[in-house]
Design a protein around this motif. Structure first.
Motif, short mmCIF file in Angstrom:
data_model
loop_
_atom_site.label_atom_id
_atom_site.label_comp_id
_atom_site.label_asym_id
_atom_site.label_seq_id
_atom_site.Cartn_x
_atom_site.Cartn_y
_atom_site.Cartn_z
N GLN A 263 0.84 -1.20 0.00
CA GLN A 263 0.00 0.00 0.00
C GLN A 263 0.88 1.25 0.00
O GLN A 263 2.04 1.20 0.42
CB GLN A 263 -0.90 0.03 1.25
N LYS A 264 0.33 2.35 -0.46
CA LYS A 264 1.05 3.62 -0.38
C LYS A 264 1.19 4.03 1.07
O LYS A 264 0.27 3.85 1.87
CB LYS A 264 0.31 4.70 -1.17
N ILE A 265 2.35 4.57 1.41
CA ILE A 265 2.60 5.04 2.77
C ILE A 265 2.97 6.51 2.71
O ILE A 265 3.90 6.90 1.99
CB ILE A 265 3.74 4.24 3.43
N CYS A 327 21.79 2.42 2.91
CA CYS A 327 22.49 3.66 3.28
C CYS A 327 21.64 4.88 2.94
O CYS A 327 21.98 6.00 3.34
CB CYS A 327 23.84 3.73 2.57
N ASP A 328 20.57 4.68 2.18
CA ASP A 328 19.63 5.75 1.85
C ASP A 328 18.22 5.20 2.08
O ASP A 328 17.48 4.92 1.13
CB ASP A 328 19.82 6.19 0.40
N PRO A 329 17.82 5.04 3.35
CA PRO A 329 16.59 4.30 3.68
C PRO A 329 15.32 5.14 3.55
O PRO A 329 15.38 6.37 3.41
CB PRO A 329 16.82 3.94 5.15
N ASN A 330 14.18 4.45 3.62
CA ASN A 330 12.90 5.16 3.64
C ASN A 330 12.20 5.01 4.99
O ASN A 330 11.06 5.43 5.15
CB ASN A 330 11.99 4.68 2.50
N ARG A 347 10.59 1.18 23.27
CA ARG A 347 10.14 0.42 22.12
C ARG A 347 10.72 1.08 20.87
O ARG A 347 10.95 2.29 20.84
CB ARG A 347 8.62 0.36 22.07
N ILE A 348 10.99 0.29 19.85
CA ILE A 348 11.66 0.78 18.64
C ILE A 348 10.64 0.87 17.52
O ILE A 348 10.15 -0.16 17.04
CB ILE A 348 12.82 -0.15 18.24
N ALA A 349 10.32 2.07 17.10
CA ALA A 349 9.31 2.28 16.05
C ALA A 349 9.97 2.81 14.79
O ALA A 349 10.85 3.65 14.85
CB ALA A 349 8.24 3.25 16.54
N LEU A 350 9.51 2.32 13.66
CA LEU A 350 10.03 2.74 12.36
C LEU A 350 8.97 3.57 11.65
O LEU A 350 7.86 3.10 11.40
CB LEU A 350 10.40 1.53 11.52
N PHE A 351 9.32 4.81 11.31
CA PHE A 351 8.43 5.74 10.61
C PHE A 351 9.00 6.03 9.22
O PHE A 351 10.22 6.03 9.02
CB PHE A 351 8.30 7.05 11.39
N SER A 352 8.13 6.31 8.28
CA SER A 352 8.57 6.61 6.92
C SER A 352 9.22 7.99 6.86
O SER A 352 8.76 8.94 7.48
CB SER A 352 7.38 6.56 5.96
N THR A 353 10.30 8.08 6.10
CA THR A 353 11.02 9.35 5.94
C THR A 353 10.51 10.14 4.73
O THR A 353 10.85 11.31 4.57
CB THR A 353 12.53 9.11 5.76
N ARG A 354 9.74 9.48 3.88
CA ARG A 354 9.21 10.12 2.67
C ARG A 354 7.99 9.32 2.20
O ARG A 354 7.64 8.31 2.81
CB ARG A 354 10.27 10.14 1.57
N HIS A 355 7.35 9.76 1.14
CA HIS A 355 6.26 9.00 0.56
C HIS A 355 6.82 7.71 -0.04
O HIS A 355 7.83 7.73 -0.74
CB HIS A 355 5.54 9.81 -0.53
N ILE A 356 6.15 6.60 0.23
CA ILE A 356 6.61 5.30 -0.26
C ILE A 356 5.52 4.70 -1.15
O ILE A 356 4.36 4.61 -0.76
CB ILE A 356 6.92 4.34 0.91
N LYS A 357 5.91 4.29 -2.34
CA LYS A 357 4.95 3.75 -3.30
C LYS A 357 4.61 2.29 -2.97
O LYS A 357 5.41 1.58 -2.36
CB LYS A 357 5.51 3.82 -4.72
N ALA A 358 3.42 1.86 -3.38
CA ALA A 358 3.04 0.45 -3.24
C ALA A 358 4.01 -0.40 -4.06
O ALA A 358 4.34 -0.07 -5.19
CB ALA A 358 1.61 0.25 -3.72
N GLY A 359 4.50 -1.49 -3.46
CA GLY A 359 5.46 -2.35 -4.14
C GLY A 359 6.90 -2.00 -3.86
O GLY A 359 7.81 -2.74 -4.26
N GLU A 360 7.14 -0.89 -3.16
CA GLU A 360 8.51 -0.46 -2.88
C GLU A 360 9.06 -1.17 -1.65
O GLU A 360 8.35 -1.38 -0.66
CB GLU A 360 8.54 1.06 -2.66
#
Length: 403
Positions: A263-265, A327-330, A347-360
């Motif tokens: 899904q898009k994030i 080295c260039d994560p999302n 707790r360790i949470a991972l948040f998106s650094t940019r818009h992420i396309k479906a399938g990425e």
């Protein structure tokens, strides 16, 4: 098994239902709990196709029957098969194998499937069944809304045998946590009220769309189980679990398994937590030496305030176990406190650094040097401590060469 007090004891079976069904049918036994009764004891359903041949201009397929041992496989004429999807899958697998051969031999190999091609088709069919079972197991064990899928279009690798899916930290001997929340907020509107973050002396972490609005390195204090606010509170994000459907897939460049979103994030959205066994730093150093010899990295040091504990996701973890380094994560790491306020164990949470396309593919920097400047309070994955450096295969333009 029943003891003298007529109390039932249940022992988990290591064999799958399909294996037990094969045994029952081979021995003509009826077992209703695994779906074998008098009416379907002798039923025949195609599970997959093993091979193909032509005799006197007629096409035959070697059939593996569902719930029957391989010794019961039979050659069936194509007109007897009412399974177009399985026929299509057979030919797809066959072409996958043949595509690895020289193009000049492609035509000849189609006339009669050789033993090596037949072996590949059977292994691929068994792999597909194993991955489907694993996918079902993962979705049974997960506690969040997003669905998990498994995909391998690269090789014959099956599910990891020594990995156990968990949803929360698993503490180990020697780890004693402190600081359970004893009070909660009484806000009617946590977004504008004097909520848990303010009581902890930090900034409210989310905007009205539940997106992160603080820089990396700053802690997140969410509302806890003692708060009077409801589940729709804007300060309850990480605790709800991953909201997206994700796919564990096999990478085609030697990086093993990876994770991609289906899904898009949106930018600054919560994606997943990193969970595993919580171990002492001394135990982490011992395990780290073993992992270095295998070229794997699953140790996540919790040094937000001190360097006492480490999270090890090698054997116990969630979908984040399969997220690769870049080295260039999302994705970016944040420290989160909810019911456990022990500053040694965020707790360790991972948040998106940019818009992420479906399938990425989803990735994060194992050295935590992704987007944004991190403070000294940031957490790091597997500190060096004179360990062997693992070569990086992220392939990005700014790749450092090592994890």
């Amino acid at each position: 098994m029943v003891n003298s007090a007529f109390t039932a004891w249940c022992v988990p079976c290591l064999a799958s239902n399909e294996t037990l069904q094969e045994i029952c049918r081979k021995e003509s036994l009826i077992c209703k709990c695994i779906g074998i009764n008098r009416r379907n004891l002798n039923n025949y359903e195609v599970e997959y196709l093993c091979d193909r041949k032509k005799e006197k201009g007629k096409e035959y397929f070697l059939v593996k029957w569902k719930g029957w041992p391989e010794s019961s496989n039979t050659w069936e004429p194509v007109e007897n098969l009412k399974c177009p999807a399985l026929l299509k899958q057979f030919y797809n697998d066959l072409y996958t194998y043949l595509s690895k051969l020289e193009s000049g031999r492609l035509k000849n190999n189609l006339k009669s499937v050789g033993h090596s091609a037949g072996d590949f088709v059977v292994k691929k069919a068994k792999q597909r069944i194993a991955l489907k079972r694993w996918e079902e197991e993962l979705n049974r064990k997960k506690s969040h809304d997003g669905m998990l899928y498994v995909e391998n279009n690269v090789d014959l690798e099956e599910p990891p045998r020594d990995f156990f899916y968990i949803n929360d930290y698993k503490t180990t001997p020697g780890v004693i946590t402190l600081g359970e929340a004893i009070v909660g907020c009484e806000c009617t509107d946590c977004f504008t009220g004097t909520c848990c973050p303010m009581e902890a002396g930090v900034v409210f972490a989310y905007n009205e769309h539940k997106q992160i609005r603080i820089p990396p390195g700053r802690p997140i204090y969410e509302c806890n189980s003692r708060c009077k606010c409801g589940p729709d509170c804007p300060n309850r994000v990480v605790q709800k679990g991953p909201p997206y459907s994700l796919c564990i897939f096999r990478t085609d460049n030697g990086r093993g398994w990876g994770v991609k979103t289906l899904q898009k994030i949106k930018k600054h959205s919560f994606v997943m937590e990193y969970v595993g066994e919580v171990i002492t730093s001394e135990e982490a150093e011992r395990r780290g030496q073993q992992y270095d010899n295998k070229g794997i990295t699953y140790l996540f040091d919790l040094d937000y305030e001190s360097d006492e504990f480490t999270v090890d996701a090698a054997r116990y973890g969630n979908v984040s176990h399969f997220v690769n380094h870049s080295c260039d994560p999302n994705l970016q790491v944040y420290n989160v406190f909810i019911d456990n306020l022990d500053i040694r164990l965020p707790r360790i949470a991972l948040f998106s650094t940019r818009h992420i396309k479906a399938g990425e593919e989803l990735t994060f920097d194992y050295q935590m040097k992704g987007s944004g400047d991190l403070s000294s309070d940031s957490i790091e994955l597997s500190p060096s401590k004179n360990r062997v450096r693992t070569a990086c295969k992220c392939g990005t333009a700014i790749c450092r060469g090592f994890l």
